[in-house]
Motif scaffolding. Structure first.
Motif, PDB file in Angstrom:
ATOM      1  N   GLY A  12      11.490 -20.247 -26.827  1.00  0.00           N
ATOM      2  CA  GLY A  12      10.787 -19.835 -25.612  1.00  0.00           C
ATOM      3  C   GLY A  12       9.361 -20.329 -25.582  1.00  0.00           C
ATOM      4  O   GLY A  12       8.854 -20.741 -24.532  1.00  0.00           O
ATOM      5  N   TYR A  13       8.694 -20.314 -26.720  1.00  0.00           N
ATOM      6  CA  TYR A  13       7.311 -20.779 -26.770  1.00  0.00           C
ATOM      7  C   TYR A  13       7.238 -22.289 -26.552  1.00  0.00           C
ATOM      8  O   TYR A  13       6.393 -22.772 -25.805  1.00  0.00           O
TER       9      TYR A  13
ATOM     10  N   SER B 222       8.462 -23.378 -22.909  1.00  0.00           N
ATOM     11  CA  SER B 222       7.986 -22.480 -21.855  1.00  0.00           C
ATOM     12  C   SER B 222       7.648 -23.229 -20.575  1.00  0.00           C
ATOM     13  O   SER B 222       7.596 -22.623 -19.508  1.00  0.00           O
TER      14      SER B 222
ATOM     15  N   ILE C 112      10.238 -22.838 -17.799  1.00  0.00           N
ATOM     16  CA  ILE C 112      10.431 -21.529 -17.184  1.00  0.00           C
ATOM     17  C   ILE C 112       9.301 -21.297 -16.181  1.00  0.00           C
ATOM     18  O   ILE C 112       8.125 -21.326 -16.558  1.00  0.00           O
TER      19      ILE C 112
ATOM     20  N   PHE D  58       3.931 -17.526 -19.227  1.00  0.00           N
ATOM     21  CA  PHE D  58       5.093 -17.140 -20.034  1.00  0.00           C
ATOM     22  C   PHE D  58       4.854 -17.455 -21.503  1.00  0.00           C
ATOM     23  O   PHE D  58       5.218 -16.671 -22.384  1.00  0.00           O
ATOM     24  N   LYS D  59       4.214 -18.588 -21.758  1.00  0.00           N
ATOM     25  CA  LYS D  59       3.938 -19.019 -23.129  1.00  0.00           C
ATOM     26  C   LYS D  59       3.082 -17.979 -23.862  1.00  0.00           C
ATOM     27  O   LYS D  59       3.338 -17.646 -25.012  1.00  0.00           O
TER      28      LYS D  59
ATOM     29  N   ILE E  31       5.080 -14.820 -24.689  1.00  0.00           N
ATOM     30  CA  ILE E  31       5.890 -15.023 -25.896  1.00  0.00           C
ATOM     31  C   ILE E  31       5.002 -14.937 -27.134  1.00  0.00           C
ATOM     32  O   ILE E  31       5.372 -14.315 -28.135  1.00  0.00           O
TER      33      ILE E  31
END
Length: 141
Positions: free
Chosen positions: A92-93, A96, A99, A104-105, A108
């Motif tokens: 996810g990182y 990111s 997304i 968002f980064k 996370i």
């Protein structure tokens, strides 16, 4: 006299998954580090003007702590949840940008920070329980 069995052991339970995730995070962190060094060489005049926020080093430490805690956890639903969280943090990182959620980064990263600190405290609790068990079992013999 009761027979005290060592309840608190520091056995590693199926550590391969966490080792792979930690190595993947290490590779991502090294990639980010070398990209930053190349950018600094290409832009030495901007390097002193821009305050860069670097997360790849601390993110690796957080993933390492969560991974160690996952290794020390017995197979259960919690272990599966920790594994899922590790995957979400690492991928996810680094992905990111795909997304479409603002910051968002950093969400996370903050989640990894909280869980890494929590894992550190839980690891210390496990080590303390193990040491107390060892000391009391020696006294009983």
């Amino acid at each position: 006299m009761k027979n005290y069995k060592n309840q608190y052991n520091l056995k590693l339970y199926k550590p391969l998954f966490s080792i792979v995730i930690i190595i993947i995070q290490l590779i991502f962190s090294l990639k980010d580090y070398y990209e930053l060094q190349e950018w600094r060489k290409a832009n030495p005049e901007l390097d002193s003007l821009i305050n860069l926020v670097i997360h790849y080093d601390t993110l690796f430490i957080f993933v390492l702590l969560i991974g160690i805690y996952e290794m020390l956890t017995k197979p259960s639903l919690n272990k599966k949840l920790i594994r899922l969280i590790l995957v979400f943090i690492v991928f996810g990182y680094h992905f990111s940008g795909l997304i479409p959620i603002k910051d968002f980064k950093y969400g996370i990263y903050n989640t990894a920070w909280f869980l890494g600190f929590s894992a550190f405290v839980l690891i210390l609790v496990k080590i303390t329980k193990y040491l107390i068990e060892k000391i009391t079992s020696r006294k009983l013999k």
